[in-house]
Design a protein around this motif. Sequence first.
Motif, PDB file in Angstrom:
ATOM      1  N   GLY A  34      59.370  34.410  28.639  1.00  0.00           N
ATOM      2  CA  GLY A  34      58.139  35.143  28.844  1.00  0.00           C
ATOM      3  C   GLY A  34      57.320  34.490  29.945  1.00  0.00           C
ATOM      4  O   GLY A  34      57.274  33.263  30.048  1.00  0.00           O
ATOM      5  N   HIS A  35      56.685  35.294  30.783  1.00  0.00           N
ATOM      6  CA  HIS A  35      55.848  34.779  31.875  1.00  0.00           C
ATOM      7  C   HIS A  35      54.606  35.654  31.960  1.00  0.00           C
ATOM      8  O   HIS A  35      54.705  36.839  32.297  1.00  0.00           O
ATOM      9  CB  HIS A  35      56.604  34.809  33.203  1.00  0.00           C
ATOM     10  N   THR A  36      53.461  35.093  31.635  1.00  0.00           N
ATOM     11  CA  THR A  36      52.239  35.883  31.602  1.00  0.00           C
ATOM     12  C   THR A  36      51.204  35.329  32.566  1.00  0.00           C
ATOM     13  O   THR A  36      51.217  34.146  32.906  1.00  0.00           O
ATOM     14  CB  THR A  36      51.653  35.930  30.181  1.00  0.00           C
ATOM     15  N   VAL A  37      50.314  36.215  33.003  1.00  0.00           N
ATOM     16  CA  VAL A  37      49.258  35.858  33.952  1.00  0.00           C
ATOM     17  C   VAL A  37      47.922  36.332  33.397  1.00  0.00           C
ATOM     18  O   VAL A  37      47.802  37.477  32.935  1.00  0.00           O
ATOM     19  CB  VAL A  37      49.496  36.509  35.329  1.00  0.00           C
ATOM     20  N   HIS A  38      46.914  35.467  33.472  1.00  0.00           N
ATOM     21  CA  HIS A  38      45.608  35.763  32.887  1.00  0.00           C
ATOM     22  C   HIS A  38      44.480  35.380  33.841  1.00  0.00           C
ATOM     23  O   HIS A  38      44.659  34.537  34.726  1.00  0.00           O
ATOM     24  CB  HIS A  38      45.449  34.999  31.573  1.00  0.00           C
ATOM     25  N   ALA A  39      43.341  35.964  33.579  1.00  0.00           N
ATOM     26  CA  ALA A  39      42.174  35.695  34.432  1.00  0.00           C
ATOM     27  C   ALA A  39      41.541  34.347  34.117  1.00  0.00           C
ATOM     28  O   ALA A  39      40.982  33.703  35.005  1.00  0.00           O
ATOM     29  CB  ALA A  39      41.153  36.821  34.277  1.00  0.00           C
ATOM     30  N   THR A  40      41.616  33.923  32.867  1.00  0.00           N
ATOM     31  CA  THR A  40      40.901  32.705  32.474  1.00  0.00           C
ATOM     32  C   THR A  40      41.822  31.720  31.752  1.00  0.00           C
ATOM     33  O   THR A  40      42.862  32.094  31.200  1.00  0.00           O
ATOM     34  CB  THR A  40      39.724  33.027  31.538  1.00  0.00           C
TER      35      THR A  40
ATOM     36  N   ASN B 218      51.892  41.039  43.942  1.00  0.00           N
ATOM     37  CA  ASN B 218      51.487  42.216  43.166  1.00  0.00           C
ATOM     38  C   ASN B 218      50.152  42.082  42.444  1.00  0.00           C
ATOM     39  O   ASN B 218      49.701  43.039  41.813  1.00  0.00           O
ATOM     40  CB  ASN B 218      52.580  42.547  42.149  1.00  0.00           C
ATOM     41  N   ILE B 219      49.541  40.903  42.467  1.00  0.00           N
ATOM     42  CA  ILE B 219      48.247  40.723  41.820  1.00  0.00           C
ATOM     43  C   ILE B 219      47.181  40.525  42.895  1.00  0.00           C
ATOM     44  O   ILE B 219      47.290  39.627  43.739  1.00  0.00           O
ATOM     45  CB  ILE B 219      48.266  39.518  40.863  1.00  0.00           C
ATOM     46  N   HIS B 220      46.162  41.357  42.859  1.00  0.00           N
ATOM     47  CA  HIS B 220      45.095  41.293  43.861  1.00  0.00           C
ATOM     48  C   HIS B 220      43.708  41.336  43.229  1.00  0.00           C
ATOM     49  O   HIS B 220      42.798  40.659  43.689  1.00  0.00           O
ATOM     50  CB  HIS B 220      45.237  42.450  44.860  1.00  0.00           C
ATOM     51  N   SER B 221      43.590  42.119  42.163  1.00  0.00           N
ATOM     52  CA  SER B 221      42.275  42.348  41.559  1.00  0.00           C
ATOM     53  C   SER B 221      42.302  42.005  40.067  1.00  0.00           C
ATOM     54  O   SER B 221      43.377  41.933  39.452  1.00  0.00           O
ATOM     55  CB  SER B 221      41.878  43.816  41.750  1.00  0.00           C
ATOM     56  N   HIS B 222      41.114  41.815  39.510  1.00  0.00           N
ATOM     57  CA  HIS B 222      41.021  41.594  38.061  1.00  0.00           C
ATOM     58  C   HIS B 222      41.580  42.787  37.292  1.00  0.00           C
ATOM     59  O   HIS B 222      41.974  42.660  36.128  1.00  0.00           O
ATOM     60  CB  HIS B 222      39.561  41.325  37.666  1.00  0.00           C
ATOM     61  N   ARG B 223      41.629  43.945  37.956  1.00  0.00           N
ATOM     62  CA  ARG B 223      42.190  45.136  37.307  1.00  0.00           C
ATOM     63  C   ARG B 223      43.702  45.027  37.128  1.00  0.00           C
ATOM     64  O   ARG B 223      44.288  45.780  36.344  1.00  0.00           O
ATOM     65  CB  ARG B 223      41.855  46.383  38.135  1.00  0.00           C
ATOM     66  N   ASP B 224      44.331  44.117  37.848  1.00  0.00           N
ATOM     67  CA  ASP B 224      45.778  43.927  37.731  1.00  0.00           C
ATOM     68  C   ASP B 224      46.148  43.000  36.574  1.00  0.00           C
ATOM     69  O   ASP B 224      47.339  42.780  36.306  1.00  0.00           O
ATOM     70  CB  ASP B 224      46.333  43.328  39.031  1.00  0.00           C
ATOM     71  N   LEU B 225      45.152  42.437  35.926  1.00  0.00           N
ATOM     72  CA  LEU B 225      45.387  41.446  34.880  1.00  0.00           C
ATOM     73  C   LEU B 225      45.048  41.991  33.498  1.00  0.00           C
ATOM     74  O   LEU B 225      44.203  42.881  33.371  1.00  0.00           O
ATOM     75  CB  LEU B 225      44.561  40.187  35.167  1.00  0.00           C
TER      76      LEU B 225
ATOM     77  N   ILE C 278      48.462  32.553  44.066  1.00  0.00           N
ATOM     78  CA  ILE C 278      48.276  33.757  43.247  1.00  0.00           C
ATOM     79  C   ILE C 278      46.794  33.853  42.900  1.00  0.00           C
ATOM     80  O   ILE C 278      46.297  33.126  42.030  1.00  0.00           O
ATOM     81  CB  ILE C 278      49.122  33.705  41.961  1.00  0.00           C
ATOM     82  N   GLN C 279      46.089  34.727  43.596  1.00  0.00           N
ATOM     83  CA  GLN C 279      44.650  34.876  43.423  1.00  0.00           C
ATOM     84  C   GLN C 279      44.285  36.328  43.129  1.00  0.00           C
ATOM     85  O   GLN C 279      45.040  37.254  43.449  1.00  0.00           O
ATOM     86  CB  GLN C 279      43.914  34.418  44.685  1.00  0.00           C
ATOM     87  N   TYR C 280      43.143  36.484  42.509  1.00  0.00           N
ATOM     88  CA  TYR C 280      42.611  37.822  42.253  1.00  0.00           C
ATOM     89  C   TYR C 280      41.119  37.822  42.545  1.00  0.00           C
ATOM     90  O   TYR C 280      40.455  36.779  42.496  1.00  0.00           O
ATOM     91  CB  TYR C 280      42.855  38.232  40.800  1.00  0.00           C
ATOM     92  N   SER C 281      40.600  38.977  42.875  1.00  0.00           N
ATOM     93  CA  SER C 281      39.153  39.103  43.081  1.00  0.00           C
ATOM     94  C   SER C 281      38.520  39.556  41.769  1.00  0.00           C
ATOM     95  O   SER C 281      38.958  40.538  41.169  1.00  0.00           O
ATOM     96  CB  SER C 281      38.848  40.109  44.197  1.00  0.00           C
ATOM     97  N   ASP C 282      37.530  38.810  41.307  1.00  0.00           N
ATOM     98  CA  ASP C 282      36.891  39.158  40.031  1.00  0.00           C
ATOM     99  C   ASP C 282      35.882  40.280  40.226  1.00  0.00           C
ATOM    100  O   ASP C 282      35.786  40.883  41.316  1.00  0.00           O
ATOM    101  CB  ASP C 282      36.262  37.921  39.394  1.00  0.00           C
ATOM    102  N   LYS C 283      35.113  40.578  39.187  1.00  0.00           N
ATOM    103  CA  LYS C 283      34.167  41.701  39.243  1.00  0.00           C
ATOM    104  C   LYS C 283      33.078  41.485  40.280  1.00  0.00           C
ATOM    105  O   LYS C 283      32.443  42.443  40.732  1.00  0.00           O
ATOM    106  CB  LYS C 283      33.557  41.923  37.858  1.00  0.00           C
ATOM    107  N   ASN C 284      32.863  40.236  40.646  1.00  0.00           N
ATOM    108  CA  ASN C 284      31.856  39.925  41.676  1.00  0.00           C
ATOM    109  C   ASN C 284      32.490  39.788  43.059  1.00  0.00           C
ATOM    110  O   ASN C 284      31.867  39.292  43.998  1.00  0.00           O
ATOM    111  CB  ASN C 284      31.119  38.631  41.318  1.00  0.00           C
ATOM    112  N   ASN C 285      33.754  40.193  43.155  1.00  0.00           N
ATOM    113  CA  ASN C 285      34.509  40.140  44.404  1.00  0.00           C
ATOM    114  C   ASN C 285      34.723  38.712  44.894  1.00  0.00           C
ATOM    115  O   ASN C 285      34.835  38.460  46.100  1.00  0.00           O
ATOM    116  CB  ASN C 285      33.832  40.979  45.496  1.00  0.00           C
TER     117      ASN C 285
END
Length: 479
Positions: free
Chosen positions: A165-171, A127-134, A246-253
Amino acid sequence: MAKNKKLVEAITSMEDDFTQWYTDVITKADLISYTGVKGFMVIKPAGYAIWENIQHELDRRFKKTGVENVYLPMFIPESLLKKEEDHVKGFAPEVAWVTHGGLESLQERMCVRPTSETLFCDFYSRNIHSHRDLPKIYNQWCSVVRWEKTTRPFLRSRELLWQEGHTVHATAEEAEARTMQMLNIYIDFCEKVLAIPLIKGRKTDKEKFAGAEATYTIEALMHDGKALQSGTSHNFGDGFAKAFNIQYSDKNNTLKYVHQTSWGITTRMIGALIMVHGDNNGLLLPPRIAPIQVMLIPIRHDTAKVLNKILEIRETLKSAGIRVKLDDSEKTPGWKFSEQEMRGIPIRIELGPNDIENHQAILVRRDTRQKYIISINEIPSKTADLLEEIQSNLYNKALTYRDSHTYDVITYEEFDKTIHQRPGFIRAMWCNCQECEDKIKGDFAATSRCIPFEQEQLSDFCVCCGKPAKKLVYWGKSY
């Protein structure tokens, strides 16, 4: 009075046998019932009401920080559990396995969740693909099963209730901030609501959660001098993310791995409440967590005048936001007093015909058993004030006990003598080597409880090996 005496005598003195005292309290205070399935218990209404209050207080604090509640399945396929090797090793001895569905063997056995990291990771990977999902800031209230060899109600049962609790973050920075934020929520809740003073710090690598990068903990001291881990918050870093992709694409893709946290508190806290505040008369609940804060006890309840007045008082207290109950049963007043004390209800209010004539009532506080004769008109304000006094008194009493049972030691000989003769926390310096940690556990059955956030230099040398010390550590025997 004979019946009243018999009820009190049903509790073993904690000085004589602390384990039996604990068992007596949880059964006589009607918190649990044993079952035909070893290691599993029925949490009765009086016990579950405490858990409901814990849920309510924590859930409201969680949601203020953006937490959303979810629910995931209770079964975990074996292949999914094995994706994170360290995690599997940590839980393998406690896992309960399901091998059949109805009459048919399952193609793959499944475990009953001992914890839900792998389920959440599988869900996040889908369910996580983009930085917008975080970020994802999720929590679930559920039960877990861990096949403990030795069980004790609330403390180590094979099924326990908790929140995870289980959380996911970009950094990494965001994950660390959330890890500490949740630990601080636990600290605030335990100290301000449960009136339990805490030691706060980081677990050693040996004691940290399986698969975590860092585990932070709150440790409480029970009345028998043993420690109880009362809540933990884990920073998983990107270890689980790499295992589950579990990876996401950041603003620079650019594809990046997420950073995760997990944090939890369980029904063990009911055991902590009992062992921190209870006494030889039974349970003693802090007012802010007590399901019933005031018990109304009519003297000669068959007198309509008394019953009508006490019903009026009940409605007045309810209107003031106080949790109140009326005991209008056929039991004798002495039995009711003893039962109220056994159940740990913070205040009782007695009212009889003579009290009505004098426009007064008797208030008795559970913690000190002090009695107050007050005007009926004063009941709401005096009760509210006393509840706050009791809350504060219980915390300060527990703090005094903890501090007076915390010992600084410099040498291994002092450690040996203290651990055997003076139960409590031991503060000692450590070289940061697991060999010394293992030796202390092997020699004394004591473990490192935490590396406190506030460090001091008690000496320059490790208490075990004498090499240069790197950390001050709290040690102790534990549940």
